[in-house]
Design a protein around this motif. Structure first.
Motif: not given
Length: 473
Positions: A60-63, A84-85, A140-142, A223-225
């Motif tokens: 959920f963070l910027d790549p 922040g998350s 998944p994604g900010a 799974d994963g991004a």
């Protein structure tokens, strides 16, 4: 040959005054206990071991920020993004805690004597289940972080509100002689349910059986991004179905409590006024009950911290892999379940207070020994599981203590207070945990904070009466 049949037909008096045959009491108690199994799906999968850790992950963070962290885990930009998350998740969790603290006792009082206790329990549970189904769409994604954290907060609020009515229903399925066993078996089955569900999702969706090949679990789920974390989203979906299925017995078998025509009906606003008056009467005439509510709020916060931080300690201090953390979760729930099932019999024989005092003393002793031993995996397995063995008995005995001494028609109000005081003290363990980590600069140091919370709860509990008259309100 007729004795067993006669024994089954013996009329028993429930805590709420209802007369049931022994056989019917057992059937209703088993159905009531299945709700603990149902709710274990939300607590274990969403709140503790899977979905919450998914939201807090790098997915959920910027790549570009994640790439900085891969090169240097202490990169300030990466650390700030992680913080922040966590701020989003913890902020919404705090909001949920405040909402529960405000609503729980008033809603509980408003349902007392209304004939709507089970109906509201089911309605609140269904909102939690709908929130779990919606979590399937948290990719998944900010941009999905707030949505996922909001769904989890909604689930927490309505799960807690459902729990107020569920706990109040204990008086409908247990007698004064077996309330400890009924409550303890419910807690124990909840832990065992968590084990089964964790093993199912571990094998199907999480464990890596494929080496370097893509996909997770025996089904090779993406799974994963790159796979949109389908394995995690399916895990929550299966958990929602689990919750729904195991809620059916209590819906079918435990009838709605009959409306009490003698009980004055109150609105939600009127419930707040009565709540204030009740607290005032307890302060003037039954301060020991207020003391119990305070003591239980403190030590229950410590119990929650054992599970909340146990997985973190396993990974950060003792070097557990992600799969090993799940194995620990299974073993921890098994230990807690066994301890709870056994403690129910002790509760009925000796009363709930000896169970609470003995378990808190054991938790403090085992925790002190754990702090004195090396950071070896074997030591963690032994002492962490011993800690878990005594967690469930305290939770169950606290519930049975309150159920024994709450007058008929006021269960919802008192268990609402129970939920509110628990939420009101929900910051204590976290505060001391982080204070000790900051002071001693070691992740294991936070355990000292949890032990202080247990000691404070123990001191408050020591002078609470072991046996008492029913509360007069």
């Amino acid at each position: 040959m007729n004795q067993p049949a006669n024994a089954q037909n013996t009329q028993l008096t429930m805590l709420d005054g209802t007369e049931l045959s022994r056989q019917e009491q057992r059937r209703r108690a088993r159905a009531w206990q299945m709700y603990d199994v149902a709710n274990s799906a939300f607590q274990a999968i969403v709140v503790t071991f899977v979905f919450a850790t998914y939201l807090a992950s790098d997915l959920f963070l910027d790549p570009e920020v994640v790439a900085l962290g891969a090169a240097d885990p202490d990169n300030p930009v990466y650390r700030a993004a992680q913080a922040g998350s966590q701020q989003v998740i913890s902020g919404l969790d705090l909001a949920a805690a405040i909402i529960v603290a405000v609503l729980a006792p008033a809603l509980g009082r408003a349902t007392d004597g209304s004939g709507r206790r089970k109906r509201l329990m089911v309605a609140f549970s269904m909102v939690t289940i709908v929130a779990m189904f919606a979590m399937f769409f948290v990719y998944p994604g900010a941009e999905f972080l707030f949505f996922g954290a909001l769904l989890m907060a909604i689930g927490i609020v309505f799960s807690e509100l459902a729990g107020v009515n569920y706990n109040a229903m204990l008086s409908q399925v247990a007698t004064r002689e077996n309330v400890g066993r009924v409550s303890g078996t419910g807690w124990g089955l909840g832990y065992l349910g968590s084990i089964v569900l964790l093993l199912v999702v571990l094998v199907l969706f999480i464990q890596n059986f494929n080496g370097d090949a893509p996909g997770a679990g025996i089904l090779g789920v993406p799974d994963g991004a790159d796979g949109d974390a389908l394995n995690i989203r399916l895990t929550v979906l299966v958990s929602a179905v689990w919750f729904l299925l195991f809620m059916i017995p209590i819906m079918r078998r435990v009838p709605e409590a009959a409306p009490n025509v003698a009980e004055k009906r109150v609105s939600l606003l009127g419930a707040y006024r009565e709540l204030g008056a009740t607290i005032g009467r307890l302060w003037r005439g039954d301060r020991k009950l207020l003391q119990f509510l305070l003591a239980s709020a403190v030590f229950r916060d410590g119990l929650g911290a054992v599970f909340a931080w146990g997985a973190v300690l396993a990974a950060q201090v003792y070097g557990f892999s992600s799969s090993e953390v799940i194995y620990f979760a299974v073993a921890a729930n098994l230990a807690a379940g066994v301890g709870t099932l056994a403690s129910g019999y002790v509760d009925d024989r000796l009363g709930p207070k000896p169970v609470i005092i003995g378990s808190l003393l054991s938790l403090i002793t085992v925790g002190l020994v754990m702090m004195m031993t090396p950071n070896d995996k074997l030591f963690f397995w032994v002492f962490a599981l011993l800690l878990c063995l005594f967690v469930g008995p305290v939770q169950s005995a606290s519930r049975s203590y309150l159920a024994r001494y709450t007058p008929e028609g006021r269960q919802g109000e008192i268990f609402g207070l129970y939920a509110t005081t628990g939420r009101a003290a929900g910051w204590l363990s976290n505060l001391l945990y982080f204070a000790f980590i900051t002071w001693l600069a070691h992740p294991k140091a936070g355990v000292w904070g949890i032990l202080i919370v247990f000691a404070l709860g123990l001191l408050l509990m020591v002078t609470v009466p072991a046996k008492r008259e029913t509360v007069q309100l």
